[in-house]
Design an enzyme around this catalytic site. Structure first.
Site, PDB file in Angstrom:
ATOM      1  N   LYS A  86     -32.965   8.023 113.185  1.00 51.47           N
ATOM      2  CA  LYS A  86     -33.091   6.841 113.379  1.00 51.47           C
ATOM      3  C   LYS A  86     -32.060   5.998 112.414  1.00 51.47           C
ATOM      4  O   LYS A  86     -31.547   5.150 112.781  1.00 51.47           O
ATOM      5  CB  LYS A  86     -34.379   6.337 113.741  1.00 51.47           C
ATOM      6  CG  LYS A  86     -35.181   6.716 114.812  1.00 51.47           C
ATOM      7  CD  LYS A  86     -36.315   5.777 115.417  1.00 51.47           C
ATOM      8  CE  LYS A  86     -36.755   6.017 116.927  1.00 51.47           C
ATOM      9  NZ  LYS A  86     -37.312   7.326 117.019  1.00 51.47           N
ATOM     10  N   GLU A 108     -37.181  -4.530 117.789  1.00 55.30           N
ATOM     11  CA  GLU A 108     -38.449  -4.216 118.493  1.00 55.30           C
ATOM     12  C   GLU A 108     -38.887  -2.668 118.030  1.00 55.30           C
ATOM     13  O   GLU A 108     -37.937  -1.718 117.981  1.00 55.30           O
ATOM     14  CB  GLU A 108     -38.648  -4.588 119.749  1.00 55.30           C
ATOM     15  CG  GLU A 108     -38.325  -3.433 120.585  1.00 55.30           C
ATOM     16  CD  GLU A 108     -36.948  -3.033 120.746  1.00 55.30           C
ATOM     17  OE1 GLU A 108     -36.805  -1.623 120.835  1.00 55.30           O
ATOM     18  OE2 GLU A 108     -36.237  -3.636 120.803  1.00 55.30           O
ATOM     19  N   SER A 377     -35.247  16.488 115.075  1.00 57.55           N
ATOM     20  CA  SER A 377     -34.888  14.946 114.961  1.00 57.55           C
ATOM     21  C   SER A 377     -35.627  14.377 113.604  1.00 57.55           C
ATOM     22  O   SER A 377     -34.931  13.511 113.076  1.00 57.55           O
ATOM     23  CB  SER A 377     -34.989  14.388 116.106  1.00 57.55           C
ATOM     24  OG  SER A 377     -36.203  14.443 116.719  1.00 57.55           O
TER      25      SER A 377
END
Ligand SMILES: *Cc1c(COP(=O)(O)O)cnc(C)c1O
Length: 414
Positions: A86, A108, A377
């Site tokens: 991310k 968010e 990930s």
């Protein structure tokens, strides 16, 4: 470069009139960026010095032997700063927003992982950061809330609706509409109205570019790539350099959850509960109930329980370029244990869905087939509060009770 808002009919930009301007402004800024060598240089430097790129590619020799299939490799993307892919997107977008003259970032977050990455990127680049989070999620995800606040972000609990991600998205949209002159809305996955899916894919494609280079340097000819698919950002980034190379199979692993009944899983591509629709500003496949409302989903991994899927991921599924399958909660937990014991690598529960699918594939394939590469990930330390009650329940309950006791006893915390 001029980008097309659609991927074979999926995508587009379906937003309220008031958001047309910020979206158009963002699109123009992003299109200009592609030819901006200065931007690339700054981003590359941050990726190396701050994120810790390139992330390693590990030959999982013990797992390969255990499964008696083709060689298995793991792209250790979870070794990136803040523990997952991310950060690639968060950093890219914060840098882009800075270029655009913004001073404030809003986001968010559901489970909090995107919030953590965004907060860290903002701290590093000196931007104000506000993260909207459903009040229920704030309560459930205290460790991540604490992390975001350490990085200096302001976490705003949202009390409307079900007080979860959907409500946080609405609140962030409202903020953006009111403040876009100085504020950028940082979407965390390869979804939302165009140009967000393009932007997120661009910043995540560093994973696939690195992988291709690592494979070439080591003369490995990958046969199959496997990635988990929530909104789809790690998958599209991982697959990006291989989309045109049709000799490589691309497999997306969705969250099979507890079973096939509606509400128990988050399978958007191969479930009869999913259909095409326009929700959250873009056209894609969504899990909906009989009233056409987004339905409740379940997955043991907080990152895979979104009811929709990024538009390019949906388009590539419909065209057949990406094959979709799912792994259940239990299979994911078993994959966590398998790779931890055999390779000393702790998968995040999301990534463990890709791990489980790769394990299944390896067992069905012969050793002389071309290698399988899994995108890990994220790393699994963040999930210890979920995996521990499963693997060692009683000890964990005692630990939580003693932690509570300690906090209550410590006067100095008051
Ligand atoms: C958020 C998250 C995901 C799911 O998001 P995508 O956009 O589908 O990549 C997967 N893995 C990890 C570790 C995550 O934190």
């Amino acid at each position: 470069m001029v980008i097309d808002d659609f991927f074979n009919g999926f995508g587009g930009s379906y937003v309220a009139e008031i958001l047309r301007r910020p979206i158009e402004e963002l699109k123009i800024a992003f299109e200009a960026l592609v030819d901006d060598a200065e931007f690339d240089k700054d981003l590359l430097q941050l990726q190396q010095d701050f994120v810790g790129r390139p992330t390693p590619l590990l030959f999982a020799e013990h797992a390969t032997r255990e499964l008696s299939g083709p060689p298995i490799y793991i792209k250790l993307e979870g070794y990136a700063h803040t523990g997952a892919h991310k950060i690639n997107n968060a950093l890219g977008q914060v840098l882009l927003a800075k270029r655009m003259g913004k001073r404030r970032i809003i986001a968010e977050t559901g489970a909090g992982q995107h919030g953590i990455a965004t907060a860290a990127a903002c701290a590093r680049l000196g931007m104000e950061c506000v993260v909207y989070m459903g009040a229920v999620d704030v309560m459930r995800q205290q460790p991540n809330v604490a992390g975001m606040e350490l990085y200096g972000a302001k976490v705003v609990p949202v009390y409307s609706g079900a007080q979860t991600l959907k409500d946080a998205i609405n609140e962030a949209m409202r903020d953006w509409a009111a403040n876009f002159q100085d504020t950028h809305y940082l979407i965390g996955s390869a979804l939302g109205p165009a140009p967000f899916p393009h932007i997120v894919r661009t910043f995540q494609s560093v994973i696939g570019r690195e992988l291709r280079e690592q494979l070439t340097r080591r003369s490995i000819e990958a046969g199959t790539l496997v990635a988990c698919v929530g909104g789809g950002s790690n998958a599209i980034g991982f697959f990006s350099s291989f989309l045109d190379d049709t000799s490589v199979r691309l497999i997306g692993a969705e969250a099979g959850g507890m079973g096939p009944s509606i509400g128990q899983h988050a399978v958007r591509m191969s479930s009869e509960d999913a259909s095409e629709g326009i929700i959250h500003g873009y056209k894609s496949r969504f899990l909906v109930d009989s009233d056409g409302q987004v339905s409740a989903t379940h997955s043991i991994s907080a990152g895979l329980d979104y009811p929709g899927i990024g538009p390019q991921l949906a388009a590539l599924g419909v065209s057949g370029r990406i094959e979709y399958t799912s792994a259940s909660d239990i299979e994911a937990l078993e994959a966590v244990r398998f790779f931890a014991r055999n390779e000393g690598v702790l998968f995040a529960l999301e990534s463990a869905h890709a791990g489980a699918v790769a394990m299944r594939l390896a067992r069905e394939s012969s050793p002389d087939e071309r290698p399988i590469v899994i995108n890990m990930s994220g790393r699994g330390e963040k999930d210890l509060f979920i995996t521990s009650p499963y693997f060692r329940r009683e000890e964990w309950e005692r630990f939580l009770a003693s932690e509570l006791h300690m906090v209550q006893k410590r006067e100095e915390f008051k």
